[in-house]
Structure formats: structure tokens, C-alpha cells
Design an enzyme around this catalytic site. Structure first.
Site, PDB file in Angstrom:
ATOM      1  N   GLU A  44      18.617  -7.260  16.115  1.00  0.00           N
ATOM      2  CA  GLU A  44      17.337  -6.696  16.364  1.00  0.00           C
ATOM      3  C   GLU A  44      16.341  -8.004  16.414  1.00  0.00           C
ATOM      4  O   GLU A  44      16.483  -8.528  15.231  1.00  0.00           O
ATOM      5  CB  GLU A  44      16.613  -5.517  15.735  1.00  0.00           C
ATOM      6  CG  GLU A  44      15.196  -5.353  16.045  1.00  0.00           C
ATOM      7  CD  GLU A  44      14.636  -4.020  15.197  1.00  0.00           C
ATOM      8  OE1 GLU A  44      13.518  -3.650  15.616  1.00  0.00           O
ATOM      9  OE2 GLU A  44      15.420  -3.953  14.269  1.00  0.00           O
ATOM     10  N   GLU A  69      14.157 -11.599  11.370  1.00  0.00           N
ATOM     11  CA  GLU A  69      12.712 -11.459  10.941  1.00  0.00           C
ATOM     12  C   GLU A  69      12.339 -12.766  10.353  1.00  0.00           C
ATOM     13  O   GLU A  69      12.836 -13.306   9.229  1.00  0.00           O
ATOM     14  CB  GLU A  69      12.331 -10.378   9.828  1.00  0.00           C
ATOM     15  CG  GLU A  69      10.781 -10.485   9.664  1.00  0.00           C
ATOM     16  CD  GLU A  69       9.985 -10.266  10.780  1.00  0.00           C
ATOM     17  OE1 GLU A  69       9.141 -11.255  10.979  1.00  0.00           O
ATOM     18  OE2 GLU A  69      10.083  -9.501  11.659  1.00  0.00           O
ATOM     19  N   ASN A  96      13.962 -18.172  12.537  1.00  0.00           N
ATOM     20  CA  ASN A  96      13.154 -18.058  13.963  1.00  0.00           C
ATOM     21  C   ASN A  96      14.177 -17.708  15.182  1.00  0.00           C
ATOM     22  O   ASN A  96      15.048 -18.511  15.234  1.00  0.00           O
ATOM     23  CB  ASN A  96      12.424 -19.303  14.021  1.00  0.00           C
ATOM     24  CG  ASN A  96      11.387 -19.195  15.254  1.00  0.00           C
ATOM     25  OD1 ASN A  96      11.395 -18.663  16.162  1.00  0.00           O
ATOM     26  ND2 ASN A  96      10.251 -19.908  15.059  1.00  0.00           N
ATOM     27  N   ASP A 118       5.378  -9.294  19.729  1.00  0.00           N
ATOM     28  CA  ASP A 118       4.066  -9.846  19.543  1.00  0.00           C
ATOM     29  C   ASP A 118       3.741  -9.951  21.284  1.00  0.00           C
ATOM     30  O   ASP A 118       4.528 -10.811  22.041  1.00  0.00           O
ATOM     31  CB  ASP A 118       3.858 -11.239  19.122  1.00  0.00           C
ATOM     32  CG  ASP A 118       2.332 -11.437  18.749  1.00  0.00           C
ATOM     33  OD1 ASP A 118       1.586 -11.205  19.821  1.00  0.00           O
ATOM     34  OD2 ASP A 118       2.067 -12.311  17.860  1.00  0.00           O
ATOM     35  N   LYS A 122      -2.376 -14.566  25.688  1.00  0.00           N
ATOM     36  CA  LYS A 122      -3.024 -15.749  26.433  1.00  0.00           C
ATOM     37  C   LYS A 122      -1.881 -16.297  27.160  1.00  0.00           C
ATOM     38  O   LYS A 122      -0.826 -16.701  26.721  1.00  0.00           O
ATOM     39  CB  LYS A 122      -3.729 -16.594  25.233  1.00  0.00           C
ATOM     40  CG  LYS A 122      -4.730 -15.957  24.507  1.00  0.00           C
ATOM     41  CD  LYS A 122      -5.312 -16.800  23.397  1.00  0.00           C
ATOM     42  CE  LYS A 122      -6.542 -16.217  22.890  1.00  0.00           C
ATOM     43  NZ  LYS A 122      -7.173 -17.002  21.785  1.00  0.00           N
ATOM     44  N   ASP A 154       4.539  -0.857  23.273  1.00  0.00           N
ATOM     45  CA  ASP A 154       3.171   0.031  23.862  1.00  0.00           C
ATOM     46  C   ASP A 154       2.365  -0.790  24.451  1.00  0.00           C
ATOM     47  O   ASP A 154       1.312  -0.249  24.771  1.00  0.00           O
ATOM     48  CB  ASP A 154       2.652   0.635  22.428  1.00  0.00           C
ATOM     49  CG  ASP A 154       1.728  -0.481  21.962  1.00  0.00           C
ATOM     50  OD1 ASP A 154       2.225  -1.365  21.447  1.00  0.00           O
ATOM     51  OD2 ASP A 154       0.508  -0.024  21.417  1.00  0.00           O
ATOM     52  N   THR A 191      10.653   2.764  15.542  1.00  0.00           N
ATOM     53  CA  THR A 191      10.184   1.973  14.576  1.00  0.00           C
ATOM     54  C   THR A 191       8.903   2.315  13.838  1.00  0.00           C
ATOM     55  O   THR A 191       8.203   3.247  14.197  1.00  0.00           O
ATOM     56  CB  THR A 191       9.827   0.347  15.401  1.00  0.00           C
ATOM     57  OG1 THR A 191       8.715   0.552  15.971  1.00  0.00           O
ATOM     58  CG2 THR A 191      10.795   0.334  16.204  1.00  0.00           C
ATOM     59  N   GLU A 192       8.554   1.494  12.796  1.00  0.00           N
ATOM     60  CA  GLU A 192       6.986   2.063  12.230  1.00  0.00           C
ATOM     61  C   GLU A 192       5.941   1.903  12.989  1.00  0.00           C
ATOM     62  O   GLU A 192       5.119   2.681  13.107  1.00  0.00           O
ATOM     63  CB  GLU A 192       7.008   0.903  11.040  1.00  0.00           C
ATOM     64  CG  GLU A 192       7.753   1.088   9.821  1.00  0.00           C
ATOM     65  CD  GLU A 192       9.195   0.155   9.898  1.00  0.00           C
ATOM     66  OE1 GLU A 192       9.749   0.074   9.067  1.00  0.00           O
ATOM     67  OE2 GLU A 192       9.252  -0.319  11.145  1.00  0.00           O
TER      68      GLU A 192
END
Length: 215
Positions: A44, A69, A96, A118, A122, A154, A191-192
Site C-alpha cells: 500500500e 509511508e 518515498n 493526495d 494544481k 473520494d 481506511t480512516e
């Protein structure tokens, strides 16, 4: 949203070296040795606080899971969740994702999960999106032939962008859901962020993208 600095985060990461793999580049091509078995490996990218990866590891004990992460202040929460599970089929990496090819060998991974990444809305930040072509190339390199990328978000813009990016990369897109929680899809592990966003009525978008492989 600005992350709260946690100056103790590195110390905690170092302390839990059995969970957060130190010097993960040393295990490139040898991750089955880390887990002590030949089970498939799923990763993940952007594991956040670890709810999804822990839920998946518990549900699928015959699959090895690695949560990636890069934010130290976030991965410390994932450490706590992994430690609580006491499962041996899950590890974390504090790296990363752009450098994935430095940590996994060709065809070493079976599936990649991208959950609520994320969106980088832009245009000048397009290359940072985890479904941009450079990331798709990295995933393809480490995945088995016809390996899969599973996406949940979402953010409608990111979802539409990702569908375009997958198509442009000539991937096969399947199991598309424009409203996951009102669909017939079963077996979803939330997920949270997913719990938070769905609770306020946000749609959850989901799809699977499959690399066509070489004939």
C-alpha cells in the site's frame, strides 16, 4: 493540512525495527526472506495510520503486506496499529514511493493499493500524483506481469484523472465503482479517511487497473 511535528518519531521508528524495516534497500529481491515464506506480496503506497493494511493482513493471512509511508509523523500511528495486531504478515517502510524501484526487484510484488492519495489538484503538481505515468512505470517494474493497481478515493477529479492516466498507459480498467458504499461490492476494508468521508456523505470511487504484460 500541515502535519504536527513529532520530534520523537524517528526514535519510535528505530525502536520498532521489527515492524518498520530498517535499510529496506538491502532487501530488494529478498522480501520473502523478511517474511519467511513464499506468499504473494501486496503493498500500500501511502499507508497513513495503517487501518487498511492491518485489516487486509488480518483478513488475508496467506498474503504478505507492506505499508509504505514517507511521513514520519504519520507512520508512528501505523506502528501502533501493527503492533496491536501481533500479525507476522505485515511490515512498514518509511520511504518515498518515487523510489520504489530501489527497494523491490523486477516482478517481486503482486498488487499495489492506492487509498485516498493526495490529489495534488494544481496542474504544476501533476507529477506528484501517485497515478502519474512515472509512478505507473515504477509499479509496472516491480509488479508481476499483469499485476494490479487498486485505487480508492473520494476525490472525483483525482479519480477521473487516474482513469485517463491508466488508459493512456494502456492498462485494462475493471471493477469501476462511482459510489462504492452504495454498490454491490463486497469485502471492502475501509481506511480512516474512508470512514470519515463516507460518514459525511462523500462518494467513494474505486477501480482496478491491470497491466497488460508482455506477450
Amino acid at each position: 493540512m500541515r502535519l504536527r511535528n513529532k520530534p520523537w518519531a524517528q526514535d519510535k521508528i528505530d525502536h520498532y525495527s521489527k515492524i518498520v524495516v530498517p535499510n529496506p534497500e538491502n532487501w530488494k529481491g529478498r522480501w520473502k526472506e523478511v517474511f519467511g515464506n513464499d506468499n504473494p506480496i501486496h503493498i500500500e503506497v501511502g499507508t497513513g495510520k495503517g487501518q487498511f493494511i492491518c485489516g487486509m493482513a488480518e483478513r488475508y493471512p496467506d498474503i504478505n503486506f507492506i505499508g509504505i509511508e514517507r511521513q514520519k509523523s504519520i507512520i508512528v500511528s501505523a506502528i501502533d496499529k501493527v503492533a496491536d495486531t501481533e500479525l507476522d504478515n505485515i511490515h512498514l517502510m518509511n520511504i518515498n514511493a518515487i523510489d520504489l524501484k530501489d527497494y523491490f526487484a523486477l516482478n517481486e510484488v503482486q498488487r499495489v493499493y492506492l487509498n485516498f492519495s493526495d490529489p495534488w489538484p494544481k496542474n504544476r503538481h501533476e507529477k506528484r500524483r501517485l497515478t502519474f505515468e512515472t509512478f505507473l512505470n515504477a509499479y509496472e517494474t516491480i509488479l508481476i506481469p499483469k499485476g494490479e493497481v487498486h485505487l480508492k478515493t473520494d476525490n472525483q477529479y483525482l479519480f477521473e484523472y487516474s482513469l485517463y492516466s491508466f488508459s493512456k498507459y494502456e492498462m485494462l480498467i475493471q471493477n469501476i465503482s462511482l459510489d462504492l458504499h452504495r454498490s454491490a461490492w463486497s469485502g471492502n476494508v475501509m481506511t480512516e479517511y474512508e470512514e470519515k468521508f463516507s460518514a459525511i456523505g462523500n462518494r467513494i470511487y474505486r477501480c482496478e487497473a491491470v497491466y497488460r504484460g508482455k506477450d
